[in-house]
Scaffold this motif. Sequence first.
Motif, PDB file in Angstrom:
ATOM      1  N   ASP A  48      55.132  67.955  23.581  1.00 19.55           N
ATOM      2  CA  ASP A  48      53.784  68.207  24.582  1.00 19.55           C
ATOM      3  C   ASP A  48      52.795  68.537  23.524  1.00 19.55           C
ATOM      4  N   GLU A  49      53.411  69.166  21.994  1.00 22.15           N
ATOM      5  CA  GLU A  49      51.908  70.018  21.945  1.00 22.15           C
ATOM      6  C   GLU A  49      52.114  68.674  20.460  1.00 22.15           C
ATOM      7  N   ILE A  73      49.513  77.205  12.621  1.00 19.35           N
ATOM      8  CA  ILE A  73      48.230  76.536  12.815  1.00 19.35           C
ATOM      9  C   ILE A  73      47.676  74.895  12.021  1.00 19.35           C
ATOM     10  N   ASN A  74      48.304  74.134  11.564  1.00 19.43           N
ATOM     11  CA  ASN A  74      48.287  73.170  10.840  1.00 19.43           C
ATOM     12  C   ASN A  74      49.387  72.757  10.913  1.00 19.43           C
ATOM     13  N   LEU A  75      49.303  71.694  11.174  1.00 17.55           N
ATOM     14  CA  LEU A  75      50.011  70.208  11.613  1.00 17.55           C
ATOM     15  C   LEU A  75      49.686  69.046  10.297  1.00 17.55           C
ATOM     16  N   VAL A  84      48.777  60.173   5.332  1.00 18.74           N
ATOM     17  CA  VAL A  84      49.300  61.598   5.693  1.00 18.74           C
ATOM     18  C   VAL A  84      47.545  62.465   6.317  1.00 18.74           C
ATOM     19  N   LYS A  85      48.063  62.659   7.503  1.00 15.79           N
ATOM     20  CA  LYS A  85      46.932  63.434   8.480  1.00 15.79           C
ATOM     21  C   LYS A  85      47.117  64.698   8.350  1.00 15.79           C
ATOM     22  N   LEU A  86      45.623  65.569   8.156  1.00 11.10           N
ATOM     23  CA  LEU A  86      45.883  67.348   8.727  1.00 11.10           C
ATOM     24  C   LEU A  86      45.498  67.074   9.732  1.00 11.10           C
ATOM     25  N   PHE A  87      46.391  67.996  11.044  1.00 10.61           N
ATOM     26  CA  PHE A  87      45.772  68.132  12.414  1.00 10.61           C
ATOM     27  C   PHE A  87      45.445  69.891  12.570  1.00 10.61           C
ATOM     28  N   ASP A  88      44.761  70.328  13.486  1.00 12.25           N
ATOM     29  CA  ASP A  88      45.059  71.699  14.224  1.00 12.25           C
ATOM     30  C   ASP A  88      46.733  71.627  15.443  1.00 12.25           C
ATOM     31  N   PHE A  89      47.373  72.424  15.189  1.00  3.94           N
ATOM     32  CA  PHE A  89      48.627  72.523  15.820  1.00  3.94           C
ATOM     33  C   PHE A  89      48.317  73.933  16.920  1.00  3.94           C
ATOM     34  N   VAL A  96      43.401  63.238  19.599  1.00  2.00           N
ATOM     35  CA  VAL A  96      43.313  63.812  18.569  1.00  2.00           C
ATOM     36  C   VAL A  96      42.395  63.322  17.530  1.00  2.00           C
ATOM     37  N   ARG A  97      40.966  63.925  16.557  1.00  2.00           N
ATOM     38  CA  ARG A  97      40.614  63.969  15.566  1.00  2.00           C
ATOM     39  C   ARG A  97      41.296  64.674  14.692  1.00  2.00           C
TER      40      ARG A  97
END
Length: 131
Positions: A48-49, A73-75, A84-89, A96-97
Amino acid sequence: CKFSVVTSKVSTGSYKRQVYEVPSGKQLVDQAVIDRITWATWTSVLGDEVIGIWSRHAEKADVNCACVSHSGINLVTGDDFGMVKLFDFPCPEKFVRTCFCMVTTTSTVDIRLLSCFSRRHMMEIFSSLNL
């Protein structure tokens, strides 16, 4: 840091997340117990995360790897298309963008974040790479 229960999380070929106690190998099925676990690392593309890492048209096998920063805090993810994508975690919302995206030349099958880098540092490093 002391853990009362040592656990391991695995993803199956049927795209199910399973959690096991270590070293007994006993599968944990009580969701309330699983929800209370503080993971030392996170490298799973399931849960879910991380629902937000999947684009609208992605198939389950498209995202190959993920890694949450030590700060939690980052994924960062890697996929079959060399992205290669950077997301908030966490990113529990669908579609999510990404905070940042880089294209490599081949499929990305494994990725890790170094604990000493902030998001700004990671974006500067990604931007400076010529892949």
